[in-house]
Design a protein around this motif. Structure first.
Motif, PDB file in Angstrom:
ATOM      1  N   ASN A 114     -13.628  23.017  14.995  1.00  0.00           N
ATOM      2  CA  ASN A 114     -14.092  24.010  15.751  1.00  0.00           C
ATOM      3  C   ASN A 114     -13.822  25.382  15.281  1.00  0.00           C
ATOM      4  O   ASN A 114     -14.747  26.249  15.158  1.00  0.00           O
ATOM      5  CB  ASN A 114     -13.672  23.988  17.088  1.00  0.00           C
ATOM      6  N   ALA A 115     -12.605  25.603  14.551  1.00  0.00           N
ATOM      7  CA  ALA A 115     -12.430  26.842  13.791  1.00  0.00           C
ATOM      8  C   ALA A 115     -13.183  26.727  12.746  1.00  0.00           C
ATOM      9  O   ALA A 115     -13.795  28.177  12.481  1.00  0.00           O
ATOM     10  CB  ALA A 115     -10.796  26.863  13.379  1.00  0.00           C
ATOM     11  N   TYR A 116     -13.765  25.882  11.912  1.00  0.00           N
ATOM     12  CA  TYR A 116     -14.741  26.033  10.954  1.00  0.00           C
ATOM     13  C   TYR A 116     -15.948  26.383  11.254  1.00  0.00           C
ATOM     14  O   TYR A 116     -16.697  27.383  10.641  1.00  0.00           O
ATOM     15  CB  TYR A 116     -14.590  24.698  10.195  1.00  0.00           C
ATOM     16  N   ARG A 117     -16.165  25.787  12.432  1.00  0.00           N
ATOM     17  CA  ARG A 117     -17.581  26.139  12.757  1.00  0.00           C
ATOM     18  C   ARG A 117     -17.843  27.594  13.244  1.00  0.00           C
ATOM     19  O   ARG A 117     -18.777  28.220  13.066  1.00  0.00           O
ATOM     20  CB  ARG A 117     -17.976  25.446  14.093  1.00  0.00           C
ATOM     21  N   LYS A 118     -16.677  28.126  13.870  1.00  0.00           N
ATOM     22  CA  LYS A 118     -16.776  29.498  14.182  1.00  0.00           C
ATOM     23  C   LYS A 118     -16.680  30.657  13.066  1.00  0.00           C
ATOM     24  O   LYS A 118     -17.522  31.539  13.125  1.00  0.00           O
ATOM     25  CB  LYS A 118     -15.560  29.958  15.219  1.00  0.00           C
ATOM     26  N   VAL A 119     -15.882  30.022  12.043  1.00  0.00           N
ATOM     27  CA  VAL A 119     -16.009  30.786  10.840  1.00  0.00           C
ATOM     28  C   VAL A 119     -17.460  30.850  10.178  1.00  0.00           C
ATOM     29  O   VAL A 119     -18.107  31.623   9.883  1.00  0.00           O
ATOM     30  CB  VAL A 119     -15.044  30.400   9.690  1.00  0.00           C
ATOM     31  N   MET A 120     -18.087  29.501  10.337  1.00  0.00           N
ATOM     32  CA  MET A 120     -19.452  29.473   9.711  1.00  0.00           C
ATOM     33  C   MET A 120     -20.384  30.304  10.507  1.00  0.00           C
ATOM     34  O   MET A 120     -21.742  30.721   9.941  1.00  0.00           O
ATOM     35  CB  MET A 120     -19.665  27.813   9.786  1.00  0.00           C
ATOM     36  N   LYS A 121     -20.430  30.382  11.761  1.00  0.00           N
ATOM     37  CA  LYS A 121     -21.276  31.210  12.685  1.00  0.00           C
ATOM     38  C   LYS A 121     -21.292  32.758  12.083  1.00  0.00           C
ATOM     39  O   LYS A 121     -22.152  33.396  12.153  1.00  0.00           O
ATOM     40  CB  LYS A 121     -20.865  31.058  14.108  1.00  0.00           C
TER      41      LYS A 121
END
Length: 161
Positions: A2-9
């Protein structure tokens, strides 16, 4: 994950902003150059230089965003669409690994060219700006491509557990 997805957003938001601003800048520069040619009978060389340099950024960031939205880069899916099950998963993983490796080489070569231009203090022909600024577009976009390919691979693996 989920942290990776937030960074990617956040990365996508920056990429979208860069795409809008650079595309608008290219549009303005080309328009100014066309007006200059027809009204003043003179071409603005700085506009050509900037458009070519920024077009590299637009092309590569566009490829990164396309990779994110479409699940990969442009490819012929005639063979891969026929695959089912584990062979489809293996094909997708191999394709993504090859794409990530290619982007890693692109990024490395971009950094190498950037450092060479920086160390040699090379400048553009018309504006006399440091060349390394424009060369930096390639490794930055290469990193974006790698991040999106990793994101696609993770998403594909989640969907095919």
């Amino acid at each position: 994950m989920n942290a990776y997805r937030k960074v990617m957003k956040g990365v996508v938001a920056v990429e979208n902003t860069v795409m809008v601003l650079t595309t608008f800048a290219i549009l303005i520069l080309i328009f100014v150059n066309v007006i200059g040619r027809f009204v003043f009978n003179h071409s603005f060389a700085f506009a050509d230089e900037l458009v070519v340099a920024v077009f590299v950024l637009v092309s590569l960031i566009g490829a990164a965003l396309c990779s994110r939205e479409n699940g990969g880069l442009v490819g012929l899916s005639l063979f891969s669409d026929q695959l089912k099950g584990k062979s489809r998963i293996a094909q997708k993983l191999i394709a993504n690994i090859i794409s990530i490796a290619y982007c890693a080489v692109l990024t490395y070569q971009g950094f190498l060219r950037t450092s060479i231009d920086f160390s040699r203090n090379q400048h553009t022909f018309v504006l006399h700006w440091p060349m390394w600024i424009f060369r930096l577009f390639v490794p930055v976009a290469g990193i974006c491509l790698i991040l999106h390919l990793i994101e696609n691979t993770m998403k594909f693996m989640e969907e095919n557990k």
